[in-house]
Design a protein around this motif. Sequence first.
Motif, PDB file in Angstrom:
ATOM      1  N   ASP A  41       0.915  -1.390   0.089  1.00 41.22           N
ATOM      2  CA  ASP A  41       0.035  -0.067  -0.203  1.00 41.22           C
ATOM      3  C   ASP A  41       0.640   1.028  -0.169  1.00 41.22           C
ATOM      4  OD1 ASP A  41      -2.493   1.602   0.382  1.00 41.22           O
ATOM      5  OD2 ASP A  41      -2.704   0.864   2.792  1.00 41.22           O
ATOM      6  N   HIS A  42      -0.008   2.888  -0.329  1.00 42.98           N
ATOM      7  CA  HIS A  42       0.724   3.588  -0.283  1.00 42.98           C
ATOM      8  C   HIS A  42       0.942   4.121   0.999  1.00 42.98           C
ATOM      9  CE1 HIS A  42       0.293   3.819  -4.790  1.00 42.98           C
ATOM     10  NE2 HIS A  42       1.890   4.408  -4.852  1.00 42.98           N
ATOM     11  N   PRO A  43       1.966   4.322   2.358  1.00 45.66           N
ATOM     12  CA  PRO A  43       1.715   5.062   3.529  1.00 45.66           C
ATOM     13  C   PRO A  43       1.195   6.793   2.785  1.00 45.66           C
ATOM     14  CG  PRO A  43       4.146   4.079   3.820  1.00 45.66           C
ATOM     15  CD  PRO A  43       3.494   3.423   1.982  1.00 45.66           C
ATOM     16  N   ARG A  44       0.951   7.071   4.347  1.00 45.64           N
ATOM     17  CA  ARG A  44       1.001   8.968   3.685  1.00 45.64           C
ATOM     18  C   ARG A  44       1.505   9.468   4.782  1.00 45.64           C
ATOM     19  NH1 ARG A  44      -4.273  11.532   2.028  1.00 45.64           N
ATOM     20  NH2 ARG A  44      -3.475  12.539   3.297  1.00 45.64           N
ATOM     21  N   GLN A  51      -0.254   7.277   7.948  1.00 51.68           N
ATOM     22  CA  GLN A  51      -1.818   6.913   7.439  1.00 51.68           C
ATOM     23  C   GLN A  51      -1.562   6.009   6.039  1.00 51.68           C
ATOM     24  OE1 GLN A  51      -3.879  11.331   6.974  1.00 51.68           O
ATOM     25  NE2 GLN A  51      -5.051   9.958   6.021  1.00 51.68           N
ATOM     26  N   SER A  52      -2.626   5.467   6.068  1.00 51.43           N
ATOM     27  CA  SER A  52      -2.886   4.268   4.764  1.00 51.43           C
ATOM     28  C   SER A  52      -3.388   5.042   3.562  1.00 51.43           C
ATOM     29  CB  SER A  52      -4.204   3.041   5.192  1.00 51.43           C
ATOM     30  OG  SER A  52      -4.100   3.065   3.697  1.00 51.43           O
ATOM     31  N   ASP A  90      -1.223  -6.717   7.353  1.00 48.82           N
ATOM     32  CA  ASP A  90      -0.214  -6.850   8.061  1.00 48.82           C
ATOM     33  C   ASP A  90       0.595  -6.147   6.540  1.00 48.82           C
ATOM     34  OD1 ASP A  90       2.097  -5.723   8.660  1.00 48.82           O
ATOM     35  OD2 ASP A  90       2.994  -8.034   9.395  1.00 48.82           O
ATOM     36  N   PRO A  91       0.244  -4.764   6.557  1.00 52.89           N
ATOM     37  CA  PRO A  91       0.707  -4.478   5.230  1.00 52.89           C
ATOM     38  C   PRO A  91       2.144  -4.557   5.631  1.00 52.89           C
ATOM     39  CG  PRO A  91      -1.110  -2.454   5.925  1.00 52.89           C
ATOM     40  CD  PRO A  91      -0.463  -3.316   6.891  1.00 52.89           C
ATOM     41  N   ALA A  92       2.594  -4.055   6.899  1.00 48.95           N
ATOM     42  CA  ALA A  92       4.431  -4.176   6.971  1.00 48.95           C
ATOM     43  C   ALA A  92       4.739  -2.703   6.600  1.00 48.95           C
ATOM     44  CB  ALA A  92       4.601  -5.259   6.909  1.00 48.95           C
ATOM     45  N   MET A 152       5.439   6.451  -3.646  1.00 45.99           N
ATOM     46  CA  MET A 152       4.455   5.532  -4.804  1.00 45.99           C
ATOM     47  C   MET A 152       5.336   4.476  -5.209  1.00 45.99           C
ATOM     48  SD  MET A 152       2.258   7.432  -5.338  1.00 45.99           S
ATOM     49  CE  MET A 152       1.783   8.119  -3.908  1.00 45.99           C
ATOM     50  N   ARG A 153       6.364   4.364  -5.021  1.00 42.87           N
ATOM     51  CA  ARG A 153       7.000   2.432  -5.635  1.00 42.87           C
ATOM     52  C   ARG A 153       7.502   1.475  -4.076  1.00 42.87           C
ATOM     53  NH1 ARG A 153       9.870   4.338 -10.850  1.00 42.87           N
ATOM     54  NH2 ARG A 153       9.453   1.576 -10.791  1.00 42.87           N
TER      55      ARG A 153
END
Length: 528
Positions: free
Chosen positions: A316-319, A462-463, A404-406, A382-383
């Motif tokens: 996922d992209h964390p922000r 955040q996600s 768990d996106p780790a 982004m990557r």
Amino acid sequence: MSGRPTPRPTPSTDPERARQQLYDIVLVGGGSAGCVLAARLTERSDLRVLLLEAGTAASDLPEAVAFPPAWPTLVKTEANWGDTTVPQSAGTPSAEPGPGIPLPRGRGIGGSSAINAMVFGRGHRTSYRAWADHGAKGWDFDDLLPYFQRSETAVCGAPGRGTSGPLTVGPTADPNEVLAACLKGAVETGQRRAHDISGGLEEGFAPVDLNIVDGRRQSAADAYLTPVLDRPNLDVVTGATAHRLLFEGERCVGVEYGVHGRVHTARAAREVVLTAGTLGSASLLLRSGIGPERELREAGVEVFHALPGVGRNLHDHPRINLVHRTRRTVPPARGNHGEIIGLLRSRPDLDGPNLQLIFIDAPSPNPVAPVDNGFTIGVSPMRPFSRGTLRITSADPYAAPVIDPAYFTDERDVQAVLSGIATAREIAGSAALAAWGVEEVAPGPDVASPQALGRYARTVFQSYCHPVGTCALGEDESSVVDSELRVRGLAGLRVADGSVIPSIPSNNTNATVYAVAERAAVFLRDAV
Ligand SMILES: Cc1cc2nc3c(=O)[nH]c(=O)nc-3n(C[C@H](O)[C@H](O)[C@H](O)COP(=O)(O)OP(=O)(O)OC[C@H]3O[C@@H](n4cnc5c(N)ncnc54)[C@H](O)[C@@H]3O)c2cc1C
């Protein structure tokens, strides 16, 4: 199928009636991908299609769905499944358990496209190269281009954009003044001014295309499904949670699902297609005994077909948010809050952008101090390299998956963010923003060393709500679906949603999901 249809009730087919039908194709999940497939497949009048959706009809979703500035309120409603990740601790230097991170996903016809932030952008073309890493054939940017185009009518008219697709997409003509000042500040500090940042060919900063038509959200339901609901070859059952897949030998022949506590079955003469999203599709495969053998046994699920990649490769992209207070009053939002983005490289030697900055016309919640007037600059790798897992703990279709996106377990993701924070600070300090009286509240100017900023990034994020990868596309042992989206080793079963994306594109994900689904429709139509 273009334009915004007048909202009208979505009829829900009686499950008893659906049981008596033999459908050609059963679709599980009525989100971005499911709406595309239901509409495209039923263009052929000889194909009978059933769409099962766990949530409500589009007409029963909260009214706020239609009003772009209200989208952040939707995550607190029934239109969000309400998942939270397991504590994200691996990235913290002390390895202390951090908090779980909310990971919203849409529930109801339209799925996540009905609650998302309406940013519409292809990843930069370079980010699709990694799709071939596990042997996927024919999934480079140029291969996807016809399907990107098919989905959209892009009002910008830039080269390579679609001109007659169901989604009408374009940038705001009138960005919030504080966001316009951020864009000016970006250019002033040496960033490239892009023309079409949604098209996948450019880097730099520009207003991004939005899924907003005449001031209202255009979801996948609005653009694709609602206009075709009266087709006689399409049935839709809402409130229908898929429990497990049904097989005869190695062929998938249907779906068992529940509505209001009663169990029903739907049969597919040709194919079952999973469009239940990155969390939903992988969970359904696992519940049906398709996945990594040991994990299935631990969950008490009998192994039907060993497929080690199911639920792996979740990413996922964390922000990270840089929250600013301003002396000048920020005007109320008119659009989606995040009308302008930048795609940039954290290092000049990279082959393409790996960072997004998004300018947001409101102060995001932050752990430092409350801010009642200001703006936010979001920074996202982004990557990302970090990879996690999705698991189930039992065959109970109503139990939440273990997610768990780790995030930030790969240090390279932290390094990318540090570069983005430096750029964001230059922009916030630009002359273009001076008149706004800008003060960085979070993380705050005292958080300046790479160590301190790295700690902030790993712990206060955040996600971005772009999970992908749990049913990854490819041709090797770790892939779940082959290059035509067929579940490897089984017949009559495909996956065609965000879960098949093997490596996340360098932009928000919805445009890519639409393209994947458009392409899946062609595979399915060609197969019959
Ligand atoms: C809050 C939020 C903000 C976002 N902002 C943006 C943005 O601004 N721009 C962007 O590009 N992307 C954004 N995204 C991501 C984007 O919307 C998704 O990538 C995309 O919609 C995923 O499409 P999908 O078809 O894979 O899944 P979804 O659209 O999530 O659809 C899956 C559907 O399957 C249903 N389902 C799940 N399990 C079952 C089951 N067992 N039985 C029956 N039905 C089931 C769900 O209810 C849902 O309707 C955002 C997402 C969220 C949640």
